[in-house]
Write an enzyme that holds these catalytic residues in place. Structure first.
Site, PDB file in Angstrom:
ATOM      1  N   ASP A  16      16.012  37.488  -1.265  1.00 38.99           N
ATOM      2  CA  ASP A  16      14.563  37.341  -1.402  1.00 38.99           C
ATOM      3  C   ASP A  16      13.990  38.300  -2.431  1.00 38.99           C
ATOM      4  OD1 ASP A  16      15.225  35.803   0.767  1.00 38.99           O
ATOM      5  OD2 ASP A  16      13.500  36.394   1.972  1.00 38.99           O
ATOM      6  N   ARG A  97       9.045  50.380  10.137  1.00 36.41           N
ATOM      7  CA  ARG A  97       8.100  49.850   9.152  1.00 36.41           C
ATOM      8  C   ARG A  97       7.036  50.853   8.687  1.00 36.41           C
ATOM      9  NH1 ARG A  97      12.112  47.421   8.327  1.00 36.41           N
ATOM     10  NH2 ARG A  97      12.340  45.181   8.692  1.00 36.41           N
ATOM     11  N   ASP A 126       6.586  41.533  10.372  1.00 39.07           N
ATOM     12  CA  ASP A 126       6.649  42.617   9.396  1.00 39.07           C
ATOM     13  C   ASP A 126       5.525  42.568   8.374  1.00 39.07           C
ATOM     14  OD1 ASP A 126       8.738  43.997  10.474  1.00 39.07           O
ATOM     15  OD2 ASP A 126      10.279  43.085   9.224  1.00 39.07           O
ATOM     16  N   SER A 178      20.004  36.446  10.208  1.00 40.12           N
ATOM     17  CA  SER A 178      19.092  37.384   9.573  1.00 40.12           C
ATOM     18  C   SER A 178      19.214  38.698  10.319  1.00 40.12           C
ATOM     19  CB  SER A 178      17.652  36.860   9.654  1.00 40.12           C
ATOM     20  OG  SER A 178      16.745  37.828   9.170  1.00 40.12           O
TER      21      SER A 178
END
Length: 401
Positions: A16, A97, A126, A178
């Site tokens: 990505d 995060r 996220d 993932s």
């Protein structure tokens, strides 16, 4: 497209973000600076990252070591709240995060960027976590989320996009799972896990030994705390990150820390994920066991309420808020009493507290004993019970009348 000159991209080196770099340059006509955070995901994940970012078109690549900050400033404070999302999830992705997004903002300020970019999808949590941090720390910077703008929808689209531009990638058309890894945990989603009736196969798990294959002999580990902070593992003084690494190693060998859950995402849908948090499972069990020694009933009940609320604050990406600060301050006040040692037995996927001691312990063998004692008059219990249940007695008498 907004007019921006320099963008800092949260870069992982995956498919990505490799595609995002040239896409940003083509569609925004700007310079792209790659930023990667080392939060303990493993050296193999960072190997060659700088070269890969430059090959994809980035002008610079900044790799920032956040391991100790992540563990000491985000994981350990969360432990003091006792936060566990929906009863099982130890918040591994959520906790990473805010420290990553904060460092991304710092890099943006350093290089004079006017925009921030992430590779989060429009379906996940996220995007909220990153952008909430950006809003709190850098409201003046433009935020770009390519997955909400471009027309590519699949891995095949991204691979074709890179191939057309002769940009190298090690990614393939098939991506079974993932995954997201850091010092605290690794998460697994996708593939067979999208069917909640499908039991995870052995290939899902990557961090822990299968409990069925774990050693037949249990192992014990001793954790020492001082005012809520883990200071020693088996008598060895270690930094927060080093302590977690050691706990991960010993607990993973016994298959500790696996969960398989269906959780409620912030954006409204449910998702199924498998998580491995070996060291964290041991650490949280030990911490809570020590809490039960030093906090009275009312204090422990209130700390549990803090933990429930904080699990949602953390999961929802609200670290840089007044509510977060207040909850952490409350937990920190209780943590001052959490000093002592805990022994945890590791065996076939289980972490069981077997020994505990603390200089602040409220446990008294003199009062708790089932044998004869001279400190507790059992006759006093009658009056206590009568007053404790007085409202029920009054209501019952009224109903009889």
């Amino acid at each position: 497209m907004q007019n921006v000159k320099k963008i800092v991209l949260a870069y992982s080196g995956g498919l990505d973000t490799s595609a995002i770099i040239p896409w940003l340059k083509e569609n925004y006509g700007c310079e792209v600076v790659a930023f990667a955070a080392d939060v303990g995901q493993g050296d193999e994940e960072l190997e060659g990252l700088h070269e890969k970012a430059i090959a994809s078109g980035a002008s610079e690549c900044h790799i920032v070591d956040l391991k100790e900050e992540f563990v000491s400033e985000y994981i350990f404070p969360t432990i003091t709240t006792g936060a566990v999302y929906e009863g099982e999830y130890l918040l591994g992705t959520s906790m990473a995060r805010p420290v990553i997004a904060k460092a991304q903002v710092e890099i943006a300020r350093k290089v004079g960027a006017d925009a921030l970019c992430h590779g989060c999808t429009g379906k996940g949590n996220d995007q909220v976590r990153f952008e909430s941090t950006f809003a709190a720390l850098a409201p003046d910077l433009t935020v770009i989320a390519p997955w909400r703008e471009w027309d590519m929808v699949s891995r095949e689209d991204l691979l074709a996009y890179l191939a057309e531009r002769n940009i190298p990638t090690t990614a393939s058309a098939t991506k079974i799972y993932s995954r997201d890894a850091n010092a605290w945990h690794i998460s697994h989603e996708g593939g067979e896990l999208e069917d909640p009736w499908q039991e995870p196969t052995k290939q899902v798990w990557t961090m822990t030994v299968d409990p069925e294959d774990a050693p037949d002999t249990p192992e014990r580990v001793t954790l020492s705390f001082n005012e809520g902070k883990l200071t020693h593992v088996d008598g060895e003084a270690l930094s927060p990150y080093q302590a977690l690494v050691k706990l991960n190693t010993v607990a993973a060998a016994h298959g500790v820390g696996r969960i398989d859950i269906v959780e409620n995402r912030l954006v409204g849908m449910k998702s199924r994920g498998c998580y491995e948090t070996p060291g964290g499972t041991v650490l949280l069990k030990a911490y809570k066991a020590l809490e039960t020694m030093v906090l009275d009933k009312a204090a422990l009940k209130y700390r549990e309420q803090i933990g429930l609320e904080f699990s949602h604050v953390m999961y929802d990406g609200r670290w840089f808020t007044a509510l977060n600060d207040a909850l952490l301050a409350g937990a920190a006040s209780f943590a001052k009493k959490v000093t002592g040692e805990i022994v945890v037995k590791l065996y076939k996927g289980q972490a069981t507290v077997t020994q505990r001691k603390s200089p602040n312990s409220l446990y008294s063998e003199d009062f708790a004993t089932f044998g004869a004692d001279d400190v507790y008059d059992q006759k006093h219990a009658e009056g206590f019970i009568r007053l404790f249940s007085l409202s029920s007695r009054i209501e019952a008498l009224k109903n009889q009348g």
